[in-house]
Design an enzyme around this catalytic site. Structure first.
Site, PDB file in Angstrom:
ATOM      1  N   HIS A 111       0.816  -1.215   0.000  1.00 15.83           N
ATOM      2  CA  HIS A 111       0.000   0.000   0.000  1.00 15.83           C
ATOM      3  C   HIS A 111       0.850   1.266   0.000  1.00 15.83           C
ATOM      4  O   HIS A 111       0.304   2.374  -0.097  1.00 15.83           O
ATOM      5  CB  HIS A 111      -0.938   0.023   1.209  1.00 15.83           C
ATOM      6  CG  HIS A 111      -1.918  -1.104   1.252  1.00 15.83           C
ATOM      7  ND1 HIS A 111      -2.767  -1.394   0.205  1.00 15.83           N
ATOM      8  CD2 HIS A 111      -2.173  -2.037   2.211  1.00 15.83           C
ATOM      9  CE1 HIS A 111      -3.516  -2.449   0.520  1.00 15.83           C
ATOM     10  NE2 HIS A 111      -3.168  -2.865   1.725  1.00 15.83           N
ATOM     11  N   ASP A 146      -2.316 -10.753  -2.187  1.00 14.72           N
ATOM     12  CA  ASP A 146      -2.921 -10.273  -0.945  1.00 14.72           C
ATOM     13  C   ASP A 146      -4.419 -10.032  -1.136  1.00 14.72           C
ATOM     14  O   ASP A 146      -4.872  -9.754  -2.257  1.00 14.72           O
ATOM     15  CB  ASP A 146      -2.231  -8.971  -0.541  1.00 14.72           C
ATOM     16  CG  ASP A 146      -2.552  -8.532   0.869  1.00 14.72           C
ATOM     17  OD1 ASP A 146      -1.795  -8.895   1.789  1.00 14.72           O
ATOM     18  OD2 ASP A 146      -3.563  -7.823   1.054  1.00 14.72           O
ATOM     19  N   HIS A 148      -6.075  -7.541  -0.279  1.00 16.59           N
ATOM     20  CA  HIS A 148      -6.288  -6.138  -0.627  1.00 16.59           C
ATOM     21  C   HIS A 148      -5.527  -5.790  -1.909  1.00 16.59           C
ATOM     22  O   HIS A 148      -4.456  -6.332  -2.161  1.00 16.59           O
ATOM     23  CB  HIS A 148      -5.789  -5.217   0.494  1.00 16.59           C
ATOM     24  CG  HIS A 148      -6.396  -5.488   1.826  1.00 16.59           C
ATOM     25  ND1 HIS A 148      -5.726  -6.198   2.799  1.00 16.59           N
ATOM     26  CD2 HIS A 148      -7.603  -5.143   2.338  1.00 16.59           C
ATOM     27  CE1 HIS A 148      -6.506  -6.287   3.872  1.00 16.59           C
ATOM     28  NE2 HIS A 148      -7.632  -5.657   3.615  1.00 16.59           N
ATOM     29  N   ASP A 235      -3.922 -13.186   3.957  1.00 14.97           N
ATOM     30  CA  ASP A 235      -5.106 -12.616   4.599  1.00 14.97           C
ATOM     31  C   ASP A 235      -6.400 -12.871   3.841  1.00 14.97           C
ATOM     32  O   ASP A 235      -7.454 -12.390   4.242  1.00 14.97           O
ATOM     33  CB  ASP A 235      -4.920 -11.119   4.862  1.00 14.97           C
ATOM     34  CG  ASP A 235      -4.320 -10.369   3.694  1.00 14.97           C
ATOM     35  OD1 ASP A 235      -4.103 -10.985   2.636  1.00 14.97           O
ATOM     36  OD2 ASP A 235      -4.060  -9.157   3.844  1.00 14.97           O
TER      37      ASP A 235
END
Length: 294
Positions: A111, A146, A148, A235
């Site tokens: 991120h 991931d 996200h 995750d």
């Protein structure tokens, strides 16, 4: 093996000098200003053209930190710096002939953008490693697994045709990072087609995820890269606090087998994974698959 210190030069191939300086000094400046606790922004500004090097720490925090879940504490810079050095060391091993290397980085990085941190990430470890591998004019592919979307990494490579970035993740519609990760985002004018997103619906399970991984991996290999960098998040596991997808441990072993079967050097860089009761087991299952064909 432990990480070697490659200094700031490799970090500056991805992040601005202003941002690196901010991370290194933010907490001490915050304290000198009489502010309590960790650095947490109260107001936000993202227009790069109005940035001032003489801004106070409160203003710089609102520019360089894109949310309030990315505080800068006393040990943040050291932790982020050495996570990035771990990824660079792993990239050096790949450049020197290793075929499979795992960079166990914390904090994770996808991120973090050119001049900002977010989503509890500060330096973009896999992006820094990819730039190191591409330094000699070689094409590199990044596959992000991931839950996200890797918004910072997409931002970094948006106009860079030498790096192919592909990501499978839960759709950002109502989910972090909210603003990017949609199917139609395919790269900037100078790198059209070098960015690929494969968003999944909420609670998508093993079948949808595995098909998506095959899709982005096939696209990555079509680029004929010299190496593949894998942003390895755990995750998407059904029990993970991120609550984004519904994968089983079996799915991660199958993904590991897919990635382990490619005939290219593969660098794994750790991203998310927050179910501390199951993390070691799902990682072990992934590595069982990843190492099974070599």
């Amino acid at each position: 093996m432990g990480a070697s210190d490659h200094g700031l030069e490799a970090l500056s191939t991805v992040h601005s000098i202003e941002y690196l300086s901010f991370l290194a000094c933010a907490h001490s400046e915050w304290q000198r200003s009489g502010l309590p606790g960790s650095v947490v922004p109260a107001a936000f500004e993202t227009r790069r053209e109005i940035y001032r090097v003489n801004w106070p720490i409160t203003a710089k925090a609102g520019f360089h930190l894109r949310d309030q879940i990315t505080p800068v504490g006393e040990g943040t810079w050291d932790a982020a710096y050495w996570a990035a050095q771990t990824a660079i060391t792993a990239a050096e091993l790949i450049a020197n002939g290793e075929q499979q290397v795992y960079a166990l980085c914390r904090p994770s990085g996808h991120h973090a953008g050119p001049d900002y941190g977010g989503g509890a990430t500060y330096l973009n470890n896999a992006a820094i490693a990819a730039r190191r591998l591409a330094a000699e004019g070689k094409r590199v592919a990044i596959v992000d697994l991931d839950v996200h979307h890797g918004n910072g990494r997409q931002d970094i490579f948006w106009d860079d045709a030498s790096i192919f970035f592909s990501s499978i993740h839960r759709s950002p519609a109502g989910y972090y990072p909210h603003f990017t990760g949609f199917l139609e985002e395919t790269g900037g004018m100078s790198a059209e087609g070098a960015n690929m997103n494969h968003p999944l619906e909420k609670e998508a399970g093993d079948k949808e995820f595995l098909l998506g991984v095959e899709d982005i991996l096939t696209a990555a290999l079509k680029q004929k890269p010299a190496a593949v960098v894998v942003s390895l998040g755990f995750d998407a596991l059904a029990s993970d606090p991120a609550k984004g997808l519904s994968l089983t441990e079996d799915a991660f072993e199958k993904v590991g087998t897919l990635l382990g079967g490619i005939s290219l050097p593969a660098l794994l860089v750790q991203e998310g994974g927050y179910d501390l009761n199951k993390l070691q087991y799902v990682a072990s299952r992934f590595l069982d698959g990843f190492c099974s064909l070599r």
